[in-house]
Design an enzyme around this catalytic site. Structure first.
Site, PDB file in Angstrom:
ATOM      1  N   LYS A  90       0.861  -1.187   0.000  1.00  0.00           N
ATOM      2  CA  LYS A  90       0.000   0.000   0.000  1.00  0.00           C
ATOM      3  C   LYS A  90       0.891   1.228   0.000  1.00  0.00           C
ATOM      4  O   LYS A  90       1.824   1.333   0.786  1.00  0.00           O
ATOM      5  CB  LYS A  90      -0.868  -0.018   1.284  1.00  0.00           C
ATOM      6  CG  LYS A  90      -1.777   1.185   1.412  1.00  0.00           C
ATOM      7  CD  LYS A  90      -3.134   0.903   0.818  1.00  0.00           C
ATOM      8  CE  LYS A  90      -3.946   2.149   0.566  1.00  0.00           C
ATOM      9  NZ  LYS A  90      -3.752   2.789  -0.758  1.00  0.00           N
ATOM     10  N   LYS A 126       5.216   1.851  -3.208  1.00  0.00           N
ATOM     11  CA  LYS A 126       5.182   3.208  -3.768  1.00  0.00           C
ATOM     12  C   LYS A 126       5.391   3.079  -5.269  1.00  0.00           C
ATOM     13  O   LYS A 126       5.963   2.102  -5.737  1.00  0.00           O
ATOM     14  CB  LYS A 126       6.312   4.042  -3.162  1.00  0.00           C
ATOM     15  CG  LYS A 126       6.097   5.541  -3.275  1.00  0.00           C
ATOM     16  CD  LYS A 126       5.181   6.078  -2.192  1.00  0.00           C
ATOM     17  CE  LYS A 126       4.741   7.494  -2.505  1.00  0.00           C
ATOM     18  NZ  LYS A 126       3.963   8.082  -1.413  1.00  0.00           N
ATOM     19  N   ASP A 166      -0.351  10.810  -4.561  1.00  0.00           N
ATOM     20  CA  ASP A 166       0.803  11.466  -3.927  1.00  0.00           C
ATOM     21  C   ASP A 166       1.030  12.733  -4.762  1.00  0.00           C
ATOM     22  O   ASP A 166       0.093  13.182  -5.453  1.00  0.00           O
ATOM     23  CB  ASP A 166       2.027  10.529  -3.933  1.00  0.00           C
ATOM     24  CG  ASP A 166       3.181  11.051  -3.081  1.00  0.00           C
ATOM     25  OD1 ASP A 166       3.089  10.992  -1.846  1.00  0.00           O
ATOM     26  OD2 ASP A 166       4.185  11.552  -3.639  1.00  0.00           O
TER      27      ASP A 166
HETATM   28  P1  NDP Z   1       0.554  17.855  -4.367  1.00  0.00           P
HETATM   29  O1  NDP Z   1       1.023  17.500  -5.716  1.00  0.00           O
HETATM   30  O2  NDP Z   1      -0.893  18.000  -4.103  1.00  0.00           O
HETATM   31  O3  NDP Z   1       1.258  19.204  -3.890  1.00  0.00           O
HETATM   32  C1  NDP Z   1       2.633  19.358  -3.810  1.00  0.00           C
HETATM   33  C2  NDP Z   1       2.899  20.816  -3.482  1.00  0.00           C
HETATM   34  O4  NDP Z   1       4.265  21.017  -3.162  1.00  0.00           O
HETATM   35  C3  NDP Z   1       2.585  21.730  -4.656  1.00  0.00           C
HETATM   36  O5  NDP Z   1       2.096  22.931  -4.151  1.00  0.00           O
HETATM   37  C4  NDP Z   1       3.966  21.914  -5.289  1.00  0.00           C
HETATM   38  O6  NDP Z   1       4.106  23.104  -6.050  1.00  0.00           O
HETATM   39  C5  NDP Z   1       4.781  22.024  -4.026  1.00  0.00           C
HETATM   40  N1  NDP Z   1       6.203  21.813  -4.246  1.00  0.00           N
HETATM   41  C6  NDP Z   1       6.815  20.851  -4.951  1.00  0.00           C
HETATM   42  N2  NDP Z   1       8.136  20.992  -4.868  1.00  0.00           N
HETATM   43  C7  NDP Z   1       8.331  22.080  -4.074  1.00  0.00           C
HETATM   44  C8  NDP Z   1       9.474  22.738  -3.581  1.00  0.00           C
HETATM   45  N3  NDP Z   1      10.710  22.332  -3.909  1.00  0.00           N
HETATM   46  N4  NDP Z   1       9.304  23.807  -2.756  1.00  0.00           N
HETATM   47  C9  NDP Z   1       8.059  24.247  -2.439  1.00  0.00           C
HETATM   48  N5  NDP Z   1       6.946  23.666  -2.898  1.00  0.00           N
HETATM   49  C10 NDP Z   1       7.096  22.592  -3.687  1.00  0.00           C
HETATM   50  O7  NDP Z   1       1.201  16.766  -3.379  1.00  0.00           O
HETATM   51  P2  NDP Z   1       0.746  16.350  -1.935  1.00  0.00           P
HETATM   52  O8  NDP Z   1       0.266  17.524  -1.190  1.00  0.00           O
HETATM   53  O9  NDP Z   1      -0.114  15.155  -2.052  1.00  0.00           O
HETATM   54  O10 NDP Z   1       2.129  15.847  -1.322  1.00  0.00           O
HETATM   55  C11 NDP Z   1       3.038  16.709  -0.639  1.00  0.00           C
HETATM   56  C12 NDP Z   1       3.976  15.884   0.224  1.00  0.00           C
HETATM   57  O11 NDP Z   1       3.213  15.133   1.179  1.00  0.00           O
HETATM   58  C13 NDP Z   1       4.823  14.850  -0.519  1.00  0.00           C
HETATM   59  O12 NDP Z   1       6.056  14.712   0.148  1.00  0.00           O
HETATM   60  C14 NDP Z   1       4.022  13.581  -0.356  1.00  0.00           C
HETATM   61  O13 NDP Z   1       4.822  12.428  -0.494  1.00  0.00           O
HETATM   62  C15 NDP Z   1       3.523  13.747   1.062  1.00  0.00           C
HETATM   63  N6  NDP Z   1       2.359  12.951   1.422  1.00  0.00           N
HETATM   64  C16 NDP Z   1       1.179  13.044   0.715  1.00  0.00           C
HETATM   65  C17 NDP Z   1       0.088  12.309   1.111  1.00  0.00           C
HETATM   66  C18 NDP Z   1      -1.240  12.461   0.468  1.00  0.00           C
HETATM   67  O14 NDP Z   1      -2.215  11.910   1.025  1.00  0.00           O
HETATM   68  N7  NDP Z   1      -1.383  13.167  -0.625  1.00  0.00           N
HETATM   69  C19 NDP Z   1       0.180  11.335   2.227  1.00  0.00           C
HETATM   70  C20 NDP Z   1       1.424  11.388   2.940  1.00  0.00           C
HETATM   71  C21 NDP Z   1       2.462  12.140   2.519  1.00  0.00           C
HETATM   72  P3  NDP Z   1       3.711  23.176  -7.612  1.00  0.00           P
HETATM   73  O15 NDP Z   1       2.237  23.398  -7.605  1.00  0.00           O
HETATM   74  O16 NDP Z   1       4.526  24.304  -8.088  1.00  0.00           O
HETATM   75  O17 NDP Z   1       4.113  21.864  -8.200  1.00  0.00           O
END
Ligand code: NDP
Length: 446
Positions: A90, A126, A166
């Site tokens: 998962k 993953k 993700d």
């Molecule tokens: P999204 O794609 O929804 O959002 C990612 C966000 O991070 C976007 O706003 C993106 O900007 C921004 N971003 C990417 N790279 C950078 C950077 N270098 N500096 C600043 N902002 C950045 O992803 P999620 O919110 O789903 O995931 C975010 C994190 O949380 C990841 O590490 C993921 O693995 C983790 N996570 C997610 C889960 C989930 O349920 N979705 C569960 C557990 C962990 P832009 O719009 O410009 O691309």
């Protein structure tokens, strides 16, 4: 360091010298398993650590799809099935240009522990692709998702491997992936989580990671400091799924989010971020965070992501991506009096930043513990799919809160047992590993 752990780490460095994110995760996790290795000789006898760090299998495939100009595009797809000792594989799918085997192996390794921490029966996996969804039309995203699933469907199933979203994979992508799975197999079953509510999704799944992060943080603040979010200034990096719903819950709990970011820069709004505006820009329009200041004139946009950590705040919630908060950023936060850093993203703090927070008494929680709410509600979505039932939002939210507070309690108690009370990183690694190791030993060599 324990000689067996050192041997396993050296072996990884020799075999995978170029996989820097994977080695970073292994170097963080393995040394904290010293207590477990010393307490249970079967771990070394059965080479449990070697088997824990080496994924069961890595599936790699070509994804060919047709863009809006009629040109054939080619990407690389992956699914890492890391460990299924305690349940079906998962873990999410990530679509981002930076995706490679090292990034996915680090995420899969973390996922094994995270899923174990939730207390639900889920193994770790993953996957994803170096496909970059930025600027792609809905049609292009759909054709890519269909092509991706044309290979993936052979390897997944509700009792085998259950992917989710993700970075770059949200409700739209999960919908397209699900539709193609159904078309290819003829089966209507819970093979993915994060599905739309009209076809088997769970209420609160969208909010779960961000809300769960705040439930964890609130409990940690209460138990470790007798404090809360009330009146606190909070920095939230990112403006995606995790960041937006973390910001929403911070506000509900009485804190003020003063800055958010995306990969181009950050916005600072000292009176408090207007979250409806961020949702409109990032979720509805798929725009850039810089557009925020076109509406909120008193806010400022700064290019570059690292600057956000120089703003004065009480609590930091890194919710964007790996290694976004380094030693310099940690020093700036500490100098400005931060009391807690709770990870919403996976491995957003570099090893130097983690060390500084722990040494200086800042409450620090690793993502595998504090962002486990997303996969926890995915686990609840799997249960609802199996039962052919859907629970109310209140019911799911209540279970989520209970799970997050339970994760905190287990990490905290384990840190105390191991003589480093409050070191939640040590507690999370050691507690998460225990159940996986026991199951692997019990199931024999495979
Ligand atoms: P999204 O794609 O929804 O959002 C990612 C966000 O991070 C976007 O706003 C993106 O900007 C921004 N971003 C990417 N790279 C950078 C950077 N270098 N500096 C600043 N902002 C950045 O992803 P999620 O919110 O789903 O995931 C975010 C994190 O949380 C990841 O590490 C993921 O693995 C983790 N996570 C997610 C889960 C989930 O349920 N979705 C569960 C557990 C962990 P832009 O719009 O410009 O691309």
């Amino acid at each position: 360091m324990n000689a067996y752990i050192e041997k396993v780490l050296n072996g990884l460095k020799e075999r995978y010298p170029d996989q820097k994110e994977f080695l970073q995760a292994a170097e963080e996790i393995l040394p904290s398993l010293e207590g477990a290795v010393e307490a249970n000789p079967l771990i070394e006898r059965d080479n449990i650590l070697e088997r824990f760090v080496e994924p069961d299998r890595i599936i790699k495939f070509r994804v060919a799809w047709v863009d809006d100009q009629g040109k054939v595009q080619v990407n690389r797809g992956y699914r890492i099935q890391a460990n299924n000792a305690i349940g079906p594989y998962k873990g999410g799918l990530r679509f981002h240009k930076s995706v490679n085997e090292s990034v996915l192996k680090f995420l899969a390794l973390e996922q094994i522990l995270k899923n174990s921490l939730t207390g639900l029966p889920m193994g770790g996996g993953k996957g994803g692709s170096n496909f970059d969804p930025h600027g792609k039309s809905d049609g292009e995203v759909m054709r890519f998702c269909q092509a991706f699933m044309q290979e993936l469907y052979r390897h997944v199933g509700p009792d085998i491997d259950v992917p989710a979203g993700d970075i770059g994979v949200g409700a739209r992508e999960v919908g397209y992936l699900y539709g193609e799975y159904k078309r290819l197999t003829g089966r209507y079953e819970g093979v993915l989580t994060g599905k739309g509510l009209s076809f088997g999704g769970s209420l609160i799944r969208t909010q779960a990671t961000g809300y769960g992060l705040c439930y964890f943080a609130a409990k940690a603040l209460e138990v470790m400091r007798g404090d809360s979010f009330k009146g606190k200034k909070v920095l939230v990096s990112g403006s995606g799924n995790v960041a937006i719903f973390a910001a929403e819950k911070v506000t509900q709990l009485g804190g003020t989010v003063i800055a958010m970011s995306d990969s181009s820069g950050y916005v600072y709004d000292p009176k408090g971020i207007d979250l409806d505006l961020v949702k409109e820009i990032k979720l509805n329009r798929r725009g850039r965070i810089s557009e925020y200041v076109e509406v909120r004139k008193e806010a400022k946009f700064e290019q570059g992501c690292a600057g956000i950590w120089k703003l004065k705040c009480d609590i930091a919630l890194p919710c964007a991506t790996q290694n976004e908060l380094d030693g310099e950023a940690a020093k700036a936060l500490i100098a400005n009096g931060v009391i807690g850093c709770f990870e919403g993203a996976n491995m957003p703090c570099t090893p130097e930043a983690q060390k500084l927070f722990i040494e200086k008494g800042v409450i620090y929680s690793p993502g595998k513990a504090s962002n486990a709410g997303g996969v926890a509600v995915s686990g609840l979505e799997m249960s609802q799919n199996s039962l052919r039932l859907s629970w109310s939002a209140e019911e799911v939210d209540e279970r989520l809160k209970g799970i997050m507070e339970g994760i905190f309690a287990n990490c905290y108690a384990t840190s105390e047992e191991l003589g480093e009370k409050g070191n939640l990183l040590l507690g999370a690694n050691a507690y998460g590993f225990k159940k996986v190791a026991e199951a692997m030993i019990a199931q024999g060599v495979y």
